[in-house]
Motif scaffolding. Structure first.
Motif, PDB file in Angstrom:
ATOM      1  N   ILE A  81       0.866  -1.113   0.106  1.00  0.00           N
ATOM      2  CA  ILE A  81       0.046   0.036  -0.006  1.00  0.00           C
ATOM      3  C   ILE A  81       0.923   1.073  -0.025  1.00  0.00           C
ATOM      4  CG2 ILE A  81      -1.862   1.087   1.356  1.00  0.00           C
ATOM      5  CD1 ILE A  81      -2.669  -1.632   2.441  1.00  0.00           C
ATOM      6  N   TYR A  82       0.545   2.286  -0.950  1.00  0.00           N
ATOM      7  CA  TYR A  82       1.298   3.358  -1.113  1.00  0.00           C
ATOM      8  C   TYR A  82       0.132   4.499  -0.694  1.00  0.00           C
ATOM      9  CZ  TYR A  82       5.390   1.182  -2.825  1.00  0.00           C
ATOM     10  OH  TYR A  82       6.323   0.310  -2.847  1.00  0.00           O
ATOM     11  N   LEU A  83       0.643   5.937  -0.642  1.00  0.00           N
ATOM     12  CA  LEU A  83      -0.009   7.080  -0.394  1.00  0.00           C
ATOM     13  C   LEU A  83       0.347   8.156  -1.143  1.00  0.00           C
ATOM     14  CD1 LEU A  83      -2.147   9.021   0.918  1.00  0.00           C
ATOM     15  CD2 LEU A  83      -0.617   9.194   2.911  1.00  0.00           C
ATOM     16  N   SER A  84      -0.261   8.749  -1.968  1.00  0.00           N
ATOM     17  CA  SER A  84       0.213  10.054  -2.755  1.00  0.00           C
ATOM     18  C   SER A  84      -0.723  11.074  -2.380  1.00  0.00           C
ATOM     19  CB  SER A  84       0.263   9.744  -4.020  1.00  0.00           C
ATOM     20  OG  SER A  84       0.689  10.823  -4.818  1.00  0.00           O
ATOM     21  N   ARG A  85      -0.363  12.370  -2.371  1.00  0.00           N
ATOM     22  CA  ARG A  85      -1.210  13.626  -2.243  1.00  0.00           C
ATOM     23  C   ARG A  85      -1.249  14.489  -3.297  1.00  0.00           C
ATOM     24  NH1 ARG A  85      -2.562  13.066   3.108  1.00  0.00           N
ATOM     25  NH2 ARG A  85      -1.138  12.080   4.670  1.00  0.00           N
ATOM     26  N   GLN A  86      -2.371  15.061  -3.694  1.00  0.00           N
ATOM     27  CA  GLN A  86      -2.522  15.873  -4.841  1.00  0.00           C
ATOM     28  C   GLN A  86      -2.476  17.320  -4.504  1.00  0.00           C
ATOM     29  OE1 GLN A  86      -6.179  15.753  -6.945  1.00  0.00           O
ATOM     30  NE2 GLN A  86      -4.898  15.647  -9.103  1.00  0.00           N
ATOM     31  N   SER A  87      -1.463  18.138  -5.227  1.00  0.00           N
ATOM     32  CA  SER A  87      -1.211  19.390  -4.931  1.00  0.00           C
ATOM     33  C   SER A  87      -2.698  20.289  -5.607  1.00  0.00           C
ATOM     34  CB  SER A  87       0.027  19.897  -5.615  1.00  0.00           C
ATOM     35  OG  SER A  87      -0.265  20.079  -7.063  1.00  0.00           O
ATOM     36  N   PRO A  88      -2.920  21.541  -5.109  1.00  0.00           N
ATOM     37  CA  PRO A  88      -3.909  22.106  -5.702  1.00  0.00           C
ATOM     38  C   PRO A  88      -3.495  22.439  -7.113  1.00  0.00           C
ATOM     39  CG  PRO A  88      -3.202  23.517  -3.938  1.00  0.00           C
ATOM     40  CD  PRO A  88      -2.113  22.507  -4.002  1.00  0.00           C
ATOM     41  N   ALA A  89      -2.748  22.214  -7.739  1.00  0.00           N
ATOM     42  CA  ALA A  89      -2.322  22.331  -9.356  1.00  0.00           C
ATOM     43  C   ALA A  89      -2.619  21.099  -9.951  1.00  0.00           C
ATOM     44  CB  ALA A  89      -0.807  22.837  -9.446  1.00  0.00           C
ATOM     45  N   GLY A  90      -2.901  19.958  -9.048  1.00  0.00           N
ATOM     46  CA  GLY A  90      -3.160  18.760  -9.732  1.00  0.00           C
ATOM     47  C   GLY A  90      -2.245  17.762  -9.984  1.00  0.00           C
ATOM     48  N   ASP A  91      -0.914  18.042  -9.304  1.00  0.00           N
ATOM     49  CA  ASP A  91       0.137  17.167  -9.538  1.00  0.00           C
ATOM     50  C   ASP A  91       0.160  16.188  -8.276  1.00  0.00           C
ATOM     51  OD1 ASP A  91       1.172  18.568 -11.809  1.00  0.00           O
ATOM     52  OD2 ASP A  91       2.237  19.923 -10.517  1.00  0.00           O
ATOM     53  N   TRP A  92       0.805  15.027  -8.281  1.00  0.00           N
ATOM     54  CA  TRP A  92       0.840  14.026  -7.318  1.00  0.00           C
ATOM     55  C   TRP A  92       2.121  14.022  -6.891  1.00  0.00           C
ATOM     56  CZ3 TRP A  92      -3.637  11.956  -5.631  1.00  0.00           C
ATOM     57  CH2 TRP A  92      -4.530  11.983  -6.262  1.00  0.00           C
ATOM     58  N   SER A  93       2.290  13.858  -5.636  1.00  0.00           N
ATOM     59  CA  SER A  93       3.493  13.629  -4.896  1.00  0.00           C
ATOM     60  C   SER A  93       4.098  12.274  -5.068  1.00  0.00           C
ATOM     61  CB  SER A  93       3.324  13.821  -3.368  1.00  0.00           C
ATOM     62  OG  SER A  93       2.378  12.854  -2.745  1.00  0.00           O
ATOM     63  N   GLU A  94       5.550  12.173  -4.859  1.00  0.00           N
ATOM     64  CA  GLU A  94       5.920  10.808  -5.057  1.00  0.00           C
ATOM     65  C   GLU A  94       5.355   9.764  -3.988  1.00  0.00           C
ATOM     66  OE1 GLU A  94       8.397   7.977  -6.471  1.00  0.00           O
ATOM     67  OE2 GLU A  94       8.389  10.002  -7.068  1.00  0.00           O
ATOM     68  N   PRO A  95       4.945   8.834  -4.308  1.00  0.00           N
ATOM     69  CA  PRO A  95       4.180   7.960  -3.204  1.00  0.00           C
ATOM     70  C   PRO A  95       5.031   7.410  -2.054  1.00  0.00           C
ATOM     71  CG  PRO A  95       3.602   7.009  -5.531  1.00  0.00           C
ATOM     72  CD  PRO A  95       4.806   8.143  -5.703  1.00  0.00           C
ATOM     73  N   LEU A  96       3.859   7.674  -0.996  1.00  0.00           N
ATOM     74  CA  LEU A  96       4.690   7.134   0.257  1.00  0.00           C
ATOM     75  C   LEU A  96       4.421   5.965   0.507  1.00  0.00           C
ATOM     76  CD1 LEU A  96       6.004   8.030   2.850  1.00  0.00           C
ATOM     77  CD2 LEU A  96       3.866   8.228   3.921  1.00  0.00           C
ATOM     78  N   HIS A  97       5.610   4.917   0.892  1.00  0.00           N
ATOM     79  CA  HIS A  97       5.268   3.770   1.175  1.00  0.00           C
ATOM     80  C   HIS A  97       4.921   3.302   2.439  1.00  0.00           C
ATOM     81  CE1 HIS A  97       6.754  -0.580   2.355  1.00  0.00           C
ATOM     82  NE2 HIS A  97       6.293  -0.738   1.131  1.00  0.00           N
ATOM     83  N   LEU A  98       3.802   2.839   2.921  1.00  0.00           N
ATOM     84  CA  LEU A  98       3.441   2.540   4.245  1.00  0.00           C
ATOM     85  C   LEU A  98       4.252   1.395   4.586  1.00  0.00           C
ATOM     86  CD1 LEU A  98      -0.474   2.809   4.285  1.00  0.00           C
ATOM     87  CD2 LEU A  98       1.457   4.608   4.510  1.00  0.00           C
ATOM     88  N   PRO A  99       4.694   1.377   6.077  1.00  0.00           N
ATOM     89  CA  PRO A  99       5.707   0.408   6.655  1.00  0.00           C
ATOM     90  C   PRO A  99       5.210  -0.811   6.591  1.00  0.00           C
ATOM     91  CG  PRO A  99       5.304   2.480   8.137  1.00  0.00           C
ATOM     92  CD  PRO A  99       4.226   2.562   6.957  1.00  0.00           C
ATOM     93  N   CYS A 100       6.215  -1.782   6.777  1.00  0.00           N
ATOM     94  CA  CYS A 100       6.040  -3.023   6.827  1.00  0.00           C
ATOM     95  C   CYS A 100       5.913  -3.668   8.346  1.00  0.00           C
ATOM     96  CB  CYS A 100       7.249  -4.148   6.331  1.00  0.00           C
ATOM     97  SG  CYS A 100       7.886  -3.505   4.780  1.00  0.00           S
ATOM     98  N   ALA A 101       5.044  -4.776   8.533  1.00  0.00           N
ATOM     99  CA  ALA A 101       4.664  -5.209   9.903  1.00  0.00           C
ATOM    100  C   ALA A 101       5.767  -5.898  10.322  1.00  0.00           C
ATOM    101  CB  ALA A 101       3.900  -6.713   9.473  1.00  0.00           C
ATOM    102  N   PRO A 102       6.243  -5.550  11.617  1.00  0.00           N
ATOM    103  CA  PRO A 102       5.079  -5.375  12.622  1.00  0.00           C
ATOM    104  C   PRO A 102       4.907  -3.752  12.893  1.00  0.00           C
ATOM    105  CG  PRO A 102       7.118  -5.882  13.971  1.00  0.00           C
ATOM    106  CD  PRO A 102       7.640  -5.928  12.091  1.00  0.00           C
ATOM    107  N   ASN A 103       5.636  -2.907  11.934  1.00  0.00           N
ATOM    108  CA  ASN A 103       5.456  -1.393  12.167  1.00  0.00           C
ATOM    109  C   ASN A 103       4.468  -0.823  11.419  1.00  0.00           C
ATOM    110  OD1 ASN A 103       7.641  -1.489  13.923  1.00  0.00           O
ATOM    111  ND2 ASN A 103       9.143  -1.609  12.255  1.00  0.00           N
TER     112      ASN A 103
END
Length: 235
Positions: A81-103
């Protein structure tokens, strides 16, 4: 993996159609208010899509949770699972990798269909995973809880929604008008409509994340002898 955007004016899907960057790519379809027709699908640009499989999009506000098999120095398994955020201009940020178990929620297996829910008492990320099992191993529904720093915990099995020896996959949670919650997902459990396929199921809860009613089959108007997967409720 079709899913509606929160404003009801967009639809995101995963597709291997020609013109993509890789195995599976995430595409977006838009429409104007007032019941206008849908536009032609448009491929989301890099860094959302990559030369490998990118799938199970889950839009939330100006954020996008999704699953990708892309190479990453912190990757856990075959689809994380990854998370990316969109700027007001519509650009997407570099996807953030969610940590692996157990963290964190990602495992050595494949994660599917992240679904974020915010409440006054916590923020929860529901998803399914085979948690490191072999391809085709029993998949179950889990939940990860966001802490005060905005980080997600390890995944916790949502026992009320799962079966012991069958696939329980692709959850999507929606807030209902009465203040409660509904979850939809697919499963090949024994009470499905016809042998050989995945059926759509739903359950409800007044309080998250573990207190769900017994999952109910959505019945023959929705389910067939084929596979019904990642059913979602409109906002």
């Amino acid at each position: 993996c079709p899913i509606e955007t929160p404003d009801g004016l967009g639809l995101m899907i995963a597709s291997a159609r020609p013109g993509g960057l890789g195995d599976l790519d995430i595409w977006a379809i838009d429409r104007a208010p007032g019941g206008a027709p849908w536009s032609a699908p448009k491929q989301l640009p890099a860094p959302i899509n990559s030369p490998v499989a990118d799938f199970c999009p889950a839009p939330f506000a100006r954020s996008l949770y999704f699953v990708s098999a892309r190479p990453h120095p912190e990757a856990c398994g075959g689809g994380d699972i990854y998370l990316s955020r969109q700027s007001p201009a519509g650009d997407w940020s570099e996807p953030l990798h969610l940590p692996c178990a157990p963290n964190g929620p990602n495992t050595a297996g494949v994660e599917r269909s992240p679904s974020l829910v915010e409440t006054w008492y916590g923020t929860f990320l529901f998803y399914s995973t085979n948690a490191g099992g072999a391809n085709g191993a029993d998949e179950d529904i889990y939940v990860s809880v966001m802490d005060d720093d905005g980080d997600f915990s390890r995944g916790w099995l949502v026992g009320a929604l799962n079966t012991a020896d069958f696939q329980d996959q692709m959850p999507t949670v929606r807030r209902m008008d009465d203040g409660g919650f509904a979850i939809t997902f697919n499963s090949d459990r024994p009470d499905r409509a016809a042998a050989g396929g995945q059926d759509a199921y739903y359950a409800t809860a007044a309080f998250l994340p573990f207190w769900w009613t017994k999952p109910q089959n959505l019945g023959p108007n929705v389910n067939t002898a084929g596979n019904e997967t990642r059913v979602t409720l409109s906002h």
